[in-house]
Motif scaffolding. Structure first.
Motif, PDB file in Angstrom:
ATOM      1  N   LYS A 133      -6.470  26.911   4.814  1.00 13.41           N
ATOM      2  CA  LYS A 133      -5.914  25.583   4.581  1.00 13.41           C
ATOM      3  C   LYS A 133      -6.619  24.521   5.422  1.00 13.41           C
ATOM      4  CE  LYS A 133      -1.243  27.119   3.387  1.00 13.41           C
ATOM      5  NZ  LYS A 133       0.190  27.016   3.697  1.00 13.41           N
ATOM      6  N   VAL A 134      -7.525  24.950   6.281  1.00 11.92           N
ATOM      7  CA  VAL A 134      -8.190  24.020   7.185  1.00 11.92           C
ATOM      8  C   VAL A 134      -9.206  23.183   6.422  1.00 11.92           C
ATOM      9  CG1 VAL A 134      -9.709  23.814   9.179  1.00 11.92           C
ATOM     10  CG2 VAL A 134      -7.874  25.514   9.181  1.00 11.92           C
ATOM     11  N   ARG A 135      -9.103  21.874   6.560  1.00 15.98           N
ATOM     12  CA  ARG A 135     -10.100  20.947   6.050  1.00 15.98           C
ATOM     13  C   ARG A 135     -10.383  19.928   7.138  1.00 15.98           C
ATOM     14  NH1 ARG A 135      -7.439  18.328   1.290  1.00 15.98           N
ATOM     15  NH2 ARG A 135      -5.611  18.806   2.529  1.00 15.98           N
ATOM     16  N   LEU A 136     -11.483  19.239   7.007  1.00 15.92           N
ATOM     17  CA  LEU A 136     -11.875  18.261   8.017  1.00 15.92           C
ATOM     18  C   LEU A 136     -11.977  16.882   7.385  1.00 15.92           C
ATOM     19  CD1 LEU A 136     -14.663  20.339   9.787  1.00 15.92           C
ATOM     20  CD2 LEU A 136     -12.287  20.070  10.477  1.00 15.92           C
ATOM     21  N   GLY A 137     -11.656  15.855   8.203  1.00 13.01           N
ATOM     22  CA  GLY A 137     -11.745  14.489   7.730  1.00 13.01           C
ATOM     23  C   GLY A 137     -10.402  13.941   7.283  1.00 13.01           C
ATOM     24  N   SER A 138     -10.405  12.666   6.908  1.00 12.00           N
ATOM     25  CA  SER A 138      -9.204  11.970   6.435  1.00 12.00           C
ATOM     26  C   SER A 138      -9.405  11.505   5.009  1.00 12.00           C
ATOM     27  CB  SER A 138      -8.899  10.761   7.326  1.00 12.00           C
ATOM     28  OG  SER A 138      -8.712  11.140   8.669  1.00 12.00           O
ATOM     29  N   ILE A 139      -8.293  11.331   4.297  1.00  7.11           N
ATOM     30  CA  ILE A 139      -8.305  10.787   2.946  1.00  7.11           C
ATOM     31  C   ILE A 139      -7.925   9.306   3.034  1.00  7.11           C
ATOM     32  CG2 ILE A 139      -7.276  10.916   0.651  1.00  7.11           C
ATOM     33  CD1 ILE A 139      -6.545  13.852   1.382  1.00  7.11           C
ATOM     34  N   VAL A 140      -8.724   8.455   2.431  1.00 11.15           N
ATOM     35  CA  VAL A 140      -8.432   7.016   2.397  1.00 11.15           C
ATOM     36  C   VAL A 140      -8.315   6.584   0.945  1.00 11.15           C
ATOM     37  CG1 VAL A 140      -9.170   4.705   3.053  1.00 11.15           C
ATOM     38  CG2 VAL A 140      -9.691   6.655   4.554  1.00 11.15           C
ATOM     39  N   GLN A 141      -7.200   5.950   0.614  1.00  9.39           N
ATOM     40  CA  GLN A 141      -6.977   5.458  -0.737  1.00  9.39           C
ATOM     41  C   GLN A 141      -6.702   3.960  -0.712  1.00  9.39           C
ATOM     42  OE1 GLN A 141      -3.686   7.927  -2.096  1.00  9.39           O
ATOM     43  NE2 GLN A 141      -5.084   9.355  -3.092  1.00  9.39           N
ATOM     44  N   THR A 142      -7.178   3.265  -1.743  1.00  6.43           N
ATOM     45  CA  THR A 142      -6.818   1.866  -1.935  1.00  6.43           C
ATOM     46  C   THR A 142      -5.632   1.801  -2.885  1.00  6.43           C
ATOM     47  OG1 THR A 142      -8.350   1.575  -3.784  1.00  6.43           O
ATOM     48  CG2 THR A 142      -9.182   1.091  -1.582  1.00  6.43           C
ATOM     49  N   ILE A 143      -4.682   0.937  -2.577  1.00  2.33           N
ATOM     50  CA  ILE A 143      -3.497   0.731  -3.402  1.00  2.33           C
ATOM     51  C   ILE A 143      -3.456  -0.752  -3.752  1.00  2.33           C
ATOM     52  CG2 ILE A 143      -0.987   0.954  -3.545  1.00  2.33           C
ATOM     53  CD1 ILE A 143      -1.189   3.072  -1.332  1.00  2.33           C
ATOM     54  N   SER A 144      -3.768  -1.068  -4.997  1.00  2.00           N
ATOM     55  CA  SER A 144      -3.833  -2.452  -5.459  1.00  2.00           C
ATOM     56  C   SER A 144      -2.601  -2.749  -6.301  1.00  2.00           C
ATOM     57  CB  SER A 144      -5.106  -2.680  -6.276  1.00  2.00           C
ATOM     58  OG  SER A 144      -5.172  -4.007  -6.754  1.00  2.00           O
ATOM     59  N   ILE A 145      -1.774  -3.699  -5.847  1.00  4.43           N
ATOM     60  CA  ILE A 145      -0.492  -3.999  -6.495  1.00  4.43           C
ATOM     61  C   ILE A 145      -0.550  -5.386  -7.141  1.00  4.43           C
ATOM     62  CG2 ILE A 145       1.997  -4.252  -6.160  1.00  4.43           C
ATOM     63  CD1 ILE A 145       1.786  -2.464  -3.726  1.00  4.43           C
ATOM     64  N   LYS A 146      -0.109  -5.459  -8.390  1.00  4.19           N
ATOM     65  CA  LYS A 146       0.110  -6.727  -9.080  1.00  4.19           C
ATOM     66  C   LYS A 146       1.593  -6.788  -9.424  1.00  4.19           C
ATOM     67  CE  LYS A 146      -4.482  -6.717 -11.219  1.00  4.19           C
ATOM     68  NZ  LYS A 146      -5.225  -6.737 -12.506  1.00  4.19           N
ATOM     69  N   SER A 147       2.266  -7.876  -9.026  1.00  2.00           N
ATOM     70  CA  SER A 147       3.718  -7.902  -9.200  1.00  2.00           C
ATOM     71  C   SER A 147       4.226  -9.313  -9.452  1.00  2.00           C
ATOM     72  CB  SER A 147       4.408  -7.320  -7.976  1.00  2.00           C
ATOM     73  OG  SER A 147       4.342  -8.212  -6.888  1.00  2.00           O
ATOM     74  N   ASN A 148       5.527  -9.371  -9.740  1.00  2.00           N
ATOM     75  CA  ASN A 148       6.194 -10.653  -9.953  1.00  2.00           C
ATOM     76  C   ASN A 148       6.825 -11.183  -8.671  1.00  2.00           C
ATOM     77  OD1 ASN A 148       8.120  -8.626  -9.783  1.00  2.00           O
ATOM     78  ND2 ASN A 148       9.533  -9.611 -11.219  1.00  2.00           N
ATOM     79  N   MET A 149       6.564 -10.502  -7.527  1.00  2.00           N
ATOM     80  CA  MET A 149       7.124 -10.918  -6.237  1.00  2.00           C
ATOM     81  C   MET A 149       6.024 -11.005  -5.191  1.00  2.00           C
ATOM     82  SD  MET A 149      10.636  -8.730  -5.801  1.00  2.00           S
ATOM     83  CE  MET A 149      12.019  -8.916  -6.929  1.00  2.00           C
ATOM     84  N   PRO A 150       6.176 -11.887  -4.200  1.00  2.00           N
ATOM     85  CA  PRO A 150       5.205 -11.941  -3.099  1.00  2.00           C
ATOM     86  C   PRO A 150       5.157 -10.613  -2.345  1.00  2.00           C
ATOM     87  CG  PRO A 150       6.638 -13.868  -3.096  1.00  2.00           C
ATOM     88  CD  PRO A 150       7.229 -12.910  -4.069  1.00  2.00           C
ATOM     89  N   LEU A 151       3.983 -10.271  -1.866  1.00  2.00           N
ATOM     90  CA  LEU A 151       3.767  -9.016  -1.157  1.00  2.00           C
ATOM     91  C   LEU A 151       3.276  -9.318   0.255  1.00  2.00           C
ATOM     92  CD1 LEU A 151       1.885  -7.346  -4.114  1.00  2.00           C
ATOM     93  CD2 LEU A 151       4.163  -6.668  -3.326  1.00  2.00           C
ATOM     94  N   PRO A 152       3.828  -8.651   1.279  1.00  2.00           N
ATOM     95  CA  PRO A 152       3.461  -8.963   2.655  1.00  2.00           C
ATOM     96  C   PRO A 152       2.094  -8.388   3.035  1.00  2.00           C
ATOM     97  CG  PRO A 152       4.954  -7.115   2.629  1.00  2.00           C
ATOM     98  CD  PRO A 152       4.853  -7.580   1.206  1.00  2.00           C
TER      99      PRO A 152
END
Length: 330
Positions: A308-327
């Motif tokens: 189960k050993v792996r090396l490194g980190s996972i980085v994901q982008t999360i792009s949100i489009k909505s009807n409300m302001p986002l902080p």
């Protein structure tokens, strides 16, 4: 050196993940208000309302990054634990559970790691797999590639505990070749292990995900994805360089996928919109290491097994489009 038939952890590369940085997009979601279906000039009013609302899109857009550590990206199988030598479980129904902190993209630097794994990447768990010998570990896995050939610059900012991301993705359909169940079956000449690994491919998935953006961890947005997700899992596998019979993995990023917001809590109650998710850098694939407690059924020969050993980190982008302001993430 012969390898073990156990490949029960190959799916852990899922995701490792699991792509160009250009995100896919999806049209806006229509008004959910129930109306009476009437016909005017041959056009259904519901269809007209949906076409009108979907063409306007959503006013508010913001991008976030999530960083997921390997120990926080866990794959489980529908039939429970799989013992060494019991063969490969079906990918269908397997689920990947993940969690990570949420950051402003401007606060995270990604650096090129074209040379792959180096001394600074050897964790205690990895060293323990090689009897705490750094030289042996580097001889075996030094240079193993990270998905995307990049990693976040260390140290990663602490972030805010009220900004986090978590959820689960389940494999709905997949290609998976049968594998011999006998423990004494050898991997090597006579068995097309590369062909077998190359045949293990996820075809579609369903994800239920959640991102929390402040409010003490109670201002959260839930989103759903049920899409095609073609990802060659088996090709992510690599074996140490010092084996008589080696497998060279082709570490790749998984494809991006779109999601639809299905609700929110706290200040996001009543939110609507879409979310696009893409993995922009990830871990190594699963690593073959010696299995000191494993012996071939018909001899005293020690075996190797996927860990189960792996090396490194996972980085994901999360792009949100909505009807409300986002902080902005801290």
């Amino acid at each position: 050196m012969k390898l073990l038939t156990a490949v029960t952890f190959i799916i852990l590369a899922h995701a490792s993940c699991y792509v160009p940085s250009v995100l896919s997009t999806k049209g806006g979601m229509g008004d959910n208000t129930a109306t009476t279906a009437t016909m005017e000039d041959g056009i259904n009013n519901d269809e007209r309302q949906l076409a009108s609302s979907s063409s306007t899109g959503y006013k508010y857009t913001r991008n976030y990054l999530t960083i997921i550590q390997p120990e926080d990206f866990v794959t489980v199988f529908p039939d429970g634990a799989i013992n060494i030598g019991s063969g490969v479980p079906s990918l269908v129904g397997s689920s990947t559970i993940q969690k990570g902190g949420v950051y402003d993209p401007a606060d995270i630097d990604l650096v090129n790691r074209l040379n792959g794994v180096g001394p600074e990447d050897l964790t205690p768990a990895v060293l323990a797999s090689f009897n705490d010998d750094e030289g042996d570990a580097l001889d075996a896995i030094g240079g193993f590639k990270f998905a995307g050939d990049r990693q976040p610059k260390q140290p990663v900012p602490p972030g805010d505990s009220a900004f986090f991301y978590h959820g689960e993705c389940v494999v709905n359909s997949a290609i998976s070749s049968p594998f011999p169940q006998r423990v004494d079956r050898q991997l090597g000449p006579g068995l097309d292990i590369e062909g077998f690994l190359a045949s293990i491919t996820v075809l579609s998935h369903t994800c239920n995900l959640n991102i929390c953006l402040g409010g003490g961890g109670f201002n959260c947005i839930a989103f759903y994805s049920g899409t095609s997700f073609v990802f060659d899992i088996g090709e992510q596998i690599s074996s140490p360089k010092d084996l008589d019979y080696t497998v060279e993995g082709d570490i790749k990023l998984p494809p991006p996928f779109p999601s639809t917001i299905i609700g929110g809590t706290g200040s996001f109650e009543g939110i609507e919109g879409t979310v696009d998710i893409a993995t922009i850098c990830g871990t190594t694939g699963p690593i073959l290491t010696p299995c000191d407690d494993c012996k071939r059924a018909l001899s005293e020969e020690k075996l190797l097994t996927f860990t189960k050993v792996r090396l490194g980190s996972i980085v994901q982008t999360i792009s949100i489009k909505s009807n409300m302001p986002l902080p902005v993430a801290p």
